[in-house]
Design a protein around this motif. Structure first.
Motif, PDB file in Angstrom:
ATOM      1  N   VAL C 160     -22.273   1.521  21.054  1.00 55.29           N
ATOM      2  CA  VAL C 160     -21.846   0.732  19.902  1.00 55.29           C
ATOM      3  C   VAL C 160     -21.840   1.638  18.679  1.00 55.29           C
ATOM      4  CG1 VAL C 160     -22.346  -1.272  18.492  1.00 55.29           C
ATOM      5  CG2 VAL C 160     -22.869  -1.303  20.929  1.00 55.29           C
ATOM      6  N   VAL C 161     -20.649   1.832  18.114  1.00 57.17           N
ATOM      7  CA  VAL C 161     -20.493   2.774  17.010  1.00 57.17           C
ATOM      8  C   VAL C 161     -20.004   2.027  15.779  1.00 57.17           C
ATOM      9  CG1 VAL C 161     -19.303   4.847  16.249  1.00 57.17           C
ATOM     10  CG2 VAL C 161     -19.885   4.571  18.674  1.00 57.17           C
ATOM     11  N   ASP C 162     -20.715   2.189  14.688  1.00 52.05           N
ATOM     12  CA  ASP C 162     -20.238   1.680  13.406  1.00 52.05           C
ATOM     13  C   ASP C 162     -19.379   2.788  12.814  1.00 52.05           C
ATOM     14  OD1 ASP C 162     -19.923   1.131  10.690  1.00 52.05           O
ATOM     15  OD2 ASP C 162     -21.773  -0.040  10.626  1.00 52.05           O
ATOM     16  N   VAL C 163     -18.061   2.638  12.908  1.00 54.77           N
ATOM     17  CA  VAL C 163     -17.155   3.730  12.554  1.00 54.77           C
ATOM     18  C   VAL C 163     -17.211   4.061  11.075  1.00 54.77           C
ATOM     19  CG1 VAL C 163     -14.712   4.342  12.414  1.00 54.77           C
ATOM     20  CG2 VAL C 163     -15.672   3.505  14.567  1.00 54.77           C
ATOM     21  N   ASN C 197     -16.224   4.826  19.300  1.00 47.19           N
ATOM     22  CA  ASN C 197     -16.495   4.362  20.649  1.00 47.19           C
ATOM     23  C   ASN C 197     -15.438   4.929  21.587  1.00 47.19           C
ATOM     24  OD1 ASN C 197     -15.445   2.165  22.663  1.00 47.19           O
ATOM     25  ND2 ASN C 197     -17.644   1.816  22.448  1.00 47.19           N
ATOM     26  N   ASP C 198     -15.820   5.297  22.793  1.00 49.41           N
ATOM     27  CA  ASP C 198     -14.874   5.981  23.671  1.00 49.41           C
ATOM     28  C   ASP C 198     -13.721   5.092  24.128  1.00 49.41           C
ATOM     29  OD1 ASP C 198     -16.453   4.462  25.295  1.00 49.41           O
ATOM     30  OD2 ASP C 198     -17.021   6.080  26.653  1.00 49.41           O
ATOM     31  N   ALA C 199     -13.974   3.787  24.261  1.00 50.43           N
ATOM     32  CA  ALA C 199     -12.862   2.914  24.640  1.00 50.43           C
ATOM     33  C   ALA C 199     -11.821   2.875  23.523  1.00 50.43           C
ATOM     34  CB  ALA C 199     -13.359   1.505  24.954  1.00 50.43           C
ATOM     35  N   ASN C 200     -12.285   2.960  22.283  1.00 48.85           N
ATOM     36  CA  ASN C 200     -11.328   3.043  21.187  1.00 48.85           C
ATOM     37  C   ASN C 200     -10.546   4.349  21.236  1.00 48.85           C
ATOM     38  OD1 ASN C 200     -12.053   0.569  20.229  1.00 48.85           O
ATOM     39  ND2 ASN C 200     -13.486   1.361  18.684  1.00 48.85           N
ATOM     40  N   SER C 201     -11.202   5.419  21.690  1.00 43.99           N
ATOM     41  CA  SER C 201     -10.485   6.686  21.853  1.00 43.99           C
ATOM     42  C   SER C 201      -9.357   6.534  22.859  1.00 43.99           C
ATOM     43  CB  SER C 201     -11.438   7.784  22.331  1.00 43.99           C
ATOM     44  OG  SER C 201     -12.459   7.987  21.385  1.00 43.99           O
ATOM     45  N   VAL C 202      -9.637   5.823  23.956  1.00 46.59           N
ATOM     46  CA  VAL C 202      -8.591   5.611  24.941  1.00 46.59           C
ATOM     47  C   VAL C 202      -7.461   4.789  24.332  1.00 46.59           C
ATOM     48  CG1 VAL C 202      -8.025   4.613  27.180  1.00 46.59           C
ATOM     49  CG2 VAL C 202     -10.201   5.767  26.863  1.00 46.59           C
ATOM     50  N   TYR C 238      -8.801  -2.237  16.316  1.00 48.62           N
ATOM     51  CA  TYR C 238      -9.699  -3.209  15.697  1.00 48.62           C
ATOM     52  C   TYR C 238     -11.121  -2.928  16.151  1.00 48.62           C
ATOM     53  CZ  TYR C 238     -11.978  -7.548  14.500  1.00 48.62           C
ATOM     54  OH  TYR C 238     -12.850  -8.465  13.984  1.00 48.62           O
ATOM     55  N   ARG C 239     -12.021  -2.787  15.195  1.00 43.63           N
ATOM     56  CA  ARG C 239     -13.378  -2.353  15.546  1.00 43.63           C
ATOM     57  C   ARG C 239     -14.453  -3.378  15.216  1.00 43.63           C
ATOM     58  NH1 ARG C 239     -10.783   2.262  13.920  1.00 43.63           N
ATOM     59  NH2 ARG C 239     -10.834   3.967  15.426  1.00 43.63           N
ATOM     60  N   GLY C 240     -14.087  -4.481  14.608  1.00 46.45           N
ATOM     61  CA  GLY C 240     -15.098  -5.476  14.250  1.00 46.45           C
ATOM     62  C   GLY C 240     -15.877  -5.061  13.030  1.00 46.45           C
ATOM     63  N   THR C 241     -16.725  -5.951  12.602  1.00 44.49           N
ATOM     64  CA  THR C 241     -17.430  -5.770  11.348  1.00 44.49           C
ATOM     65  C   THR C 241     -18.552  -4.752  11.470  1.00 44.49           C
ATOM     66  OG1 THR C 241     -16.934  -8.041  10.758  1.00 44.49           O
ATOM     67  CG2 THR C 241     -18.790  -6.998   9.620  1.00 44.49           C
TER      68      THR C 241
END
Lengths: 406, 406, 406, 406
Positions: C160-163, C197-202, C238-241
């Motif tokens: 879980v990454v807070d970007v 987050n790695d799924a966001n990288s994908v 979209y990464r959420g709050t």
């Protein structure tokens, strides 16, 4: 195998032997004395003594030897059979809308059948007693008899029945709990009354007249408004300690599952009984035709047969749950036979070969065939016949005891 | 109640009476003849004849009247008791890592206990037979006896056992299916062998020596590596048609649920057995200490007791499932008593008052108390004692039959 | 459509326009100014001004018109393209056993790929930082470059990454929670770091180089050790709050269901992730070959392919659950496209046509085709490329902002 | 952050800037030009130019500086506000039994509210159109206006709406699928029509007038006859590709679970919507008072509040399922805020603190507070106001575009 537990008070070995002899004769139809000795383990001399008593008491009679059969085999053996006219027994099944009544004689031959409507599904014990007395009078009158001609009455009723106490803990037919219904009926009627749960009546009917003849351990499962079960173990109907056993419809098949009529969650009934199917259909098929539950069920089954997808989904899930329930019974009882018994077209789905096949994948797998499942379609009159059979057994026992006392 | 079904071949009423007399004497400890007649329903004259035979055969003996007790009540009544030295019986419980052996005499008094390690959990039938013979020889030697001094051997083994055939359909202790283990043992040993499922052995032990004494219908539930059950109905261990009944661990409590060791889904065992708890813990507690499953379970229970949330979640769900399973048993059997029997600390959670209370909310609600649940903690030796008790019953029956033949 | 919400501080319309122009050029490969105006809605005059700035800054370059194509259509239009050598970007994917590194230039061309082993799956932030710096140095050296030649680094990590904060709330790769990993990396490296987050990288890789090009709203789903998801809405990840969104693996699909690694129950992951499959297989296939989880999974899939029943049961239930999870995504997002992305042979079952078909029966049924599902098999290097792409976007934005400041 | 995707055709930056300026003014109530520039990122000079245009067009007006507030701080700044009388907008919510209509002016002030009964829940598109036209005429007349005085109409309707196409894929209010309802209304009415799913209308109302003001990412959840959701991401209502997204009520929370109105199994709605609660109550509370579903629900909630056990069981399971559904939303969206919105007393159970607490145990645990959940009770009129707000936005966009064209 040894029995470590005291027999029921008041019985003795002689009485037990007499009862066995009658039971063996009844099961056989006709049977020679020597074969009775063989079948019961009672010595030939004792068999001869007992059958003499039974003939004197008019319960049993000799049958002229069938000369054709005996030809060339020495002296033809005299067979014995139960004497039909010895007693007339009535059986009653109380349903939600009707009372079904049957009269049988002492060898199980049906004398008459009678059905009367019930004014309401739930009644006071007094009202139900009146209904039973009235319907019994009518049924007797139809065969030119009176209530006084009957030797015993068996009554099968839905719900939880404490058989030794004759107490109905709870029944959908009664507006009150804990009713001493047997005593109330015996006050109103000049005969002994044998009260039981209706699924046990079916088990008794299957045992004496149906698919259960000669099977030591078997189960009878019924699906109608609810899901019921009768358990026959070692040749006897098993009723549990408080009369609350055999509640197949209320075994839980899902934690926090669907809500059951009983107020608990996850009961098998809440997935497969009529009300469960209609509850689902009400949401997806608001236009389902039919003013009665039966008509709406017909419509639902019709829709499924015609391939309508959601109707199929309703019946398929119920089928899977029912298969799982049956598998649970096999895993617990490992019975010789399961008789699925009922009247309804629901058989096409819930009692199908697919369901039995599914069930077989969920039982413990050993290198011995799983129990046979037989589908036995019948109506309320067979429930009534089971109740009558129960009375027949009870009256036999009383008659045998009277011999004893003599 | 009438029995409509033929008794087992070869038995007769006299033999049955003798067996009942012995059983009543054994259950009572000491009992006068008149009370035996009362308890069995056999006539006093017959009781006198039977007990004379039993005394002559050395199975039963008279006890000098206790004068203090009898004072002032006329002639003191002579009591009878089973004669301990009449026979020595062995009982064996085969576990995954050990064989537990017990020797008892004919009145059930323990003579010695013995435990030997097993080289491996799964063995060939030949290897297991050798292990049993060896361990039996050691156990006998410890009390200065030889194998030839034993009158019978009871063996309890996990798995599916066809008792009449002496066949093990399947057992975790055997590397092969469908093993005629009883015959193999009888070839290797100079005594009759009585083989049963181990949960049935526990039921037998509870019936003769434990919480089940004098209870007509009861269930014994065990949770260890798996979940087992013994069913006692009408005073007899119920084994089903193929020996596959009483599979409490394999009743399905969830459609498409958790995968069970048996390869099927939704079995109760897959939620509550040791392996099910450890399977969950393996994912959330990879660091759980312990080189054996037992140690890891200890650690898991410890974590739960200290309030660790996920450990609690594991045990709480198992508890809810177990409560549901127990409720299913009550709804099916309505037994007089459920004995939850085992050795482990898991009791603290799975056998807790909360579980029993949960169970009670899920049984059919009637105005009669639900069955009592008794927790009975014990070890492998009691399983062995149950096996010995089973042999004791079998040897009694053989001895009684021999009287008959005489 | 109107935006009612304040844009992010520091941005202005000019900067936004510049970014859009670069993005349109990059997406198109080559594109004429007039088509840029068309695509962005920015006036041709403004496009001309912006592209002049971008060319001056070396980010974009003109392409000689392709004479063959332009023949006979008047003056050939000059196209623009992103200038590859403008920047070199690195992307890193941190897995449990390896670090995968990729170098790309400013137009997305891969310059080199590099993989180094990780000494352990869980590390201190300091150790992980050292590993990343070392691997980056090696990767640069392989192409004759130094770390100082890189303009930016993208890092994709599980957890879980807070970007915006560059904070790792939790990651299986870190032995500590709440690590300011981006800042730590920026202290150790002379370049801006873009952590996600790695799924966001994908998702980013699919958007820029893969199946998601030109799709406004799409989802990327990954199944490996866990189940991940990247959400692209309106062209943006979209990464959420708090950076905790897109937790596809942790949506609950069963009340009180299977235990998840996260300690909660009923998560999708607990039914379909690698560990969930192996957890079931461990019970029924204790002899499954393989010293690593990957090998054991291979063996399980092999058993299923060869028709072994319990192996099939494991994969089939996982497939049904996965189909249900996908249907949930469709019912929530109604995306234009779902990309199921991963490396493993598990595709044969979990990503099969049957699963997609099952999913389609569980989405809201309207007269419009359900979203397309594309299976995209790839390896860790594409995760790294996504991380690099994320750095490329970030560096572009910084470069554009610098133009602004000029 | 960069947008890689083409903006919607026909928009340009100038137009976007104008829309943003109006939106910022509307959100602020009153705001000075310099603060608009700050909030939008548009340069002060451009803000000055745009606001001049808007004032000329009558959409916006200057507000006399508040002298008390400005005292001693130099020249009081002139603020701008939206000009209420600029446009009158209507909003309509179509329910099963009523049409709710609201008229608002251009700054969102409510002018009048109107409710008319609907003759039937399902209508032909033509009948619904007539109903809407009639009710709109009545609502206008009540304020002394005519239909021709309205600048736009927003309509919120249950079901699946393809907003760009103005197409209703399916609605419980229509007797046919795939209805081009927007076009049909625009033929019948002299004004632009903005058609949306009703849950999106609530989201719009919350965003402009309610709990969602100033929140970038939030979700609105409604439970009434069904379970609905509106998604606001990055300040915009997210509608999915085909208008089928945000189907919170149809996310599956159980494999082969309860049957939903949609014909599928395991939908959240099938556990928590009105019909799901009443479906359970129908079985256990056949005598539940009330001729309408609302009255029967009232009775059910009353029974639960008074501690009746089965009523509590119904609401408790629904609550647990609802908590799980909310947790799923958090795990997917990680929103800044969830607004649970509705009218009913069901709030006491389904929207309770216990439910929110349960939800919080099922979301991914990080060291940052989970999203706030706000309960917002309101009635159909607020749904209508959301529809009007949607029209207000649409009319603003059209007005701004007209400026552009000028």
């Amino acid at each position: 195998m040894v029995r470590a537990v005291k027999l029921s008070a008041g019985s003795d070995l002689r009485e037990t032997s007499r009862s066995q002899v009658v039971a063996v004769i009844r099961a056989a139809g006709q049977i020679a004395r020597i074969d009775i000795a063989q079948a019961t383990g009672v010595s030939p001399a004792t068999v001869t003594a007992i059958t003499a008593e039974l003939i004197r008491a008019g319960l049993v009679e000799e049958v002229s030897p069938d000369s054709s059969q005996a030809a060339g085999r020495g002296r033809p053996r005299v067979a014995l059979r139960v004497r039909g006219p010895a007693h007339i027994l009535a059986g009653i099944k109380v349903s939600s809308a009707t009372i079904s009544t049957i009269l049988i004689d002492f060898d199980g031959t049906t004398l008459s059948e009678h059905e009367s409507p019930l004014p309401e599904a739930r009644m006071s014990p007094e009202a139900l007693t009146r209904q039973i007395v009235d319907t019994l009078r009518e049924a007797a009158a139809e065969t030119g008899r009176e209530i006084g001609d009957l030797s015993g009455l068996g009554v099968g009723i839905s719900g939880v029945v404490d058989v030794p106490e004759g107490l109905v803990h709870w029944s959908p037919s009664l507006d009150r709990r804990n009713v001493a219904l047997r005593d109330q009926l015996e006050v109103a009627l000049p005969m002994p009354v044998f009260l039981d749960n209706d699924a046990n009546s079916v088990a008794k009917a299957e045992q004496l007249f149906g698919e259960g003849r000669g099977v030591r351990d078997f189960l009878v499962v019924t699906i109608e408004h609810g899901v019921g079960m009768g358990i026959v173990i070692d040749g006897q109907v098993y009723r549990g300690t408080r009369g609350c056993g055999a509640e197949f419809g209320h075994i839980k098949v899902h934690l926090d599952g669907a809500l059951c009529r009983c107020g608990q969650r996850g009961c098998l009934e809440a997935y497969v009984a009529d009300y469960a199917l209609l509850r689902e259909a009400a949401v997806t098929h608001p236009g389902l035709r039919g003013s009665t539950p039966e008509e709406r069920l017909d419509a639902l089954f019709g829709a499924a047969r015609s391939g309508e997808r959601t109707a199929l989904s309703i019946l398929e899930r119920a089928s899977r749950m029912f298969a799982m329930g049956l598998a649970n019974l096999v895993n617990i009882f490992d019975p010789g036979l399961i008789i699925v018994s009922g009247e309804r077209m629901s058989h096409d789905f819930l009692y199908s070969d697919e369901v039995i096949a599914m069930m077989k994948t969920q039982v413990l797998q050993v290198d011995a065939p799983p129990p046979e499942v037989r589908i036995h379609k019948w109506g309320d009159m067979m429930w009534a016949k089971g109740a009558a059979a129960y009375a027949m057994e009870g009256v036999t026992e009383l008659a045998v005891r009277r011999l004893n006392d003599a």
